[in-house]
Design a protein around this motif. Sequence first.
Motif, short mmCIF file in Angstrom:
data_model
loop_
_atom_site.label_atom_id
_atom_site.label_comp_id
_atom_site.label_asym_id
_atom_site.label_seq_id
_atom_site.Cartn_x
_atom_site.Cartn_y
_atom_site.Cartn_z
N GLN A 41 -32.63 -54.49 45.12
CA GLN A 41 -33.10 -53.47 44.19
C GLN A 41 -32.77 -52.07 44.70
O GLN A 41 -32.47 -51.17 43.91
CB GLN A 41 -34.61 -53.61 43.96
N LYS A 42 -32.81 -51.90 46.00
CA LYS A 42 -32.46 -50.59 46.58
C LYS A 42 -31.01 -50.24 46.28
O LYS A 42 -30.67 -49.09 45.95
CB LYS A 42 -32.71 -50.61 48.09
N VAL A 43 -30.11 -51.23 46.39
CA VAL A 43 -28.70 -51.00 46.08
C VAL A 43 -28.53 -50.72 44.59
O VAL A 43 -27.73 -49.86 44.20
CB VAL A 43 -27.85 -52.22 46.51
N VAL A 44 -29.27 -51.44 43.76
CA VAL A 44 -29.21 -51.22 42.31
C VAL A 44 -29.60 -49.78 41.97
O VAL A 44 -28.94 -49.11 41.17
CB VAL A 44 -30.13 -52.22 41.56
N GLU A 45 -30.67 -49.30 42.60
CA GLU A 45 -31.11 -47.92 42.37
C GLU A 45 -30.02 -46.93 42.78
O GLU A 45 -29.81 -45.92 42.13
CB GLU A 45 -32.40 -47.67 43.15
N GLU A 46 -29.36 -47.25 43.87
CA GLU A 46 -28.26 -46.41 44.36
C GLU A 46 -27.12 -46.37 43.35
O GLU A 46 -26.59 -45.31 43.01
CB GLU A 46 -27.79 -46.98 45.70
N LEU A 47 -26.74 -47.54 42.83
CA LEU A 47 -25.64 -47.62 41.88
C LEU A 47 -25.98 -46.93 40.55
O LEU A 47 -25.12 -46.36 39.90
CB LEU A 47 -25.28 -49.09 41.62
N ALA A 48 -27.25 -47.01 40.17
CA ALA A 48 -27.68 -46.40 38.91
C ALA A 48 -27.53 -44.88 38.92
O ALA A 48 -27.51 -44.25 37.87
CB ALA A 48 -29.14 -46.77 38.61
N GLY A 49 -27.41 -44.31 40.10
CA GLY A 49 -27.23 -42.87 40.21
C GLY A 49 -25.78 -42.42 40.10
O GLY A 49 -25.50 -41.21 40.09
N GLU A 50 -24.86 -43.37 39.99
CA GLU A 50 -23.43 -43.04 39.88
C GLU A 50 -23.06 -42.72 38.43
O GLU A 50 -23.70 -43.20 37.50
CB GLU A 50 -22.57 -44.21 40.37
N GLU A 51 -22.01 -41.94 38.26
CA GLU A 51 -21.52 -41.65 36.91
C GLU A 51 -20.63 -42.77 36.39
O GLU A 51 -20.63 -43.07 35.20
CB GLU A 51 -20.75 -40.32 36.90
N GLU A 52 -19.83 -43.36 37.28
CA GLU A 52 -18.93 -44.42 36.85
C GLU A 52 -18.72 -45.44 37.96
O GLU A 52 -18.55 -45.09 39.13
CB GLU A 52 -17.57 -43.87 36.42
N LEU A 53 -18.72 -46.72 37.58
CA LEU A 53 -18.43 -47.82 38.49
C LEU A 53 -17.20 -48.55 37.99
O LEU A 53 -16.99 -48.69 36.78
CB LEU A 53 -19.60 -48.81 38.54
N MET A 54 -16.39 -49.04 38.92
CA MET A 54 -15.32 -49.98 38.59
C MET A 54 -15.59 -51.25 39.38
O MET A 54 -15.67 -51.22 40.60
CB MET A 54 -13.93 -49.43 38.94
#
Length: 245
Positions: free
Chosen positions: A93-106
């Motif tokens: 969940q901590k990693v998910v929270e981190e990723l949710a703060g990004e503008e774009e993921l590939m």
Amino acid sequence: MRIKVLTIFPDMVRAALGESIVGRALEKGLLTVECIDIRAYAQNKHKNTDDYPFGGGAGMVMLAQPIVDACEANAEAGQRRIYLSPRGRTLTQKVVEELAGEEELMLLCGHYEGVDERALEMCFPEELSIGDYVLTGGETAALVVIDAVSRLLPGVLGSEESAEDESFTTGLLEYPQYTRPREFRGREVPEVLLNGNHALIGRWRREQALRLTRERRPELLATAPLDKKDRLFLKTLEEEAPEEG
């Protein structure tokens, strides 16, 4: 948030995106997911995306060329690129929270025995695993990431408190939930949930979360934020344990 998924099975990903919370997030424009067909970038005659591994061994390995070309054609400034792989760091969940703060993921979905290491060195510096098991391909893992991340985007859930009080977000497993009717086949809803005292309800829920975490995932207690009341309750459970046995 924008998410681009590199895959040889784009329809497999698209088929699952229109449902439930993710589907609503897409409809509202809070999330965009683009499926990019790696096969369309293959330069060989038969549009193959894999070949036999150097050094021998079972299975096939995904070619570097189509992946690198697909990545470069869809690259954006500030884009975070992740290869979904069992050798990556574990999704929490901590990693998910981190990723949710990004503008774009590939997200790169692997297949067969893996991906030519050169494609990873050139385009995907980060690897992420959804657990210690092997899947047929990375599409399922990509959908897990998309689902978990989308829940944390502002406006996606009906109540902002929903995402703040779920399993792992608090560091503990979630407390038991009940709805109507009050009695079902001889089992009744705990009385504390019916009295309207929100302070008592909050404490009961916290204690139930502590109890369940201690029983099922005790390792989580080592890192969960606990206050004095929490520690006292856990001590009480420890004292009761021999009697239960």
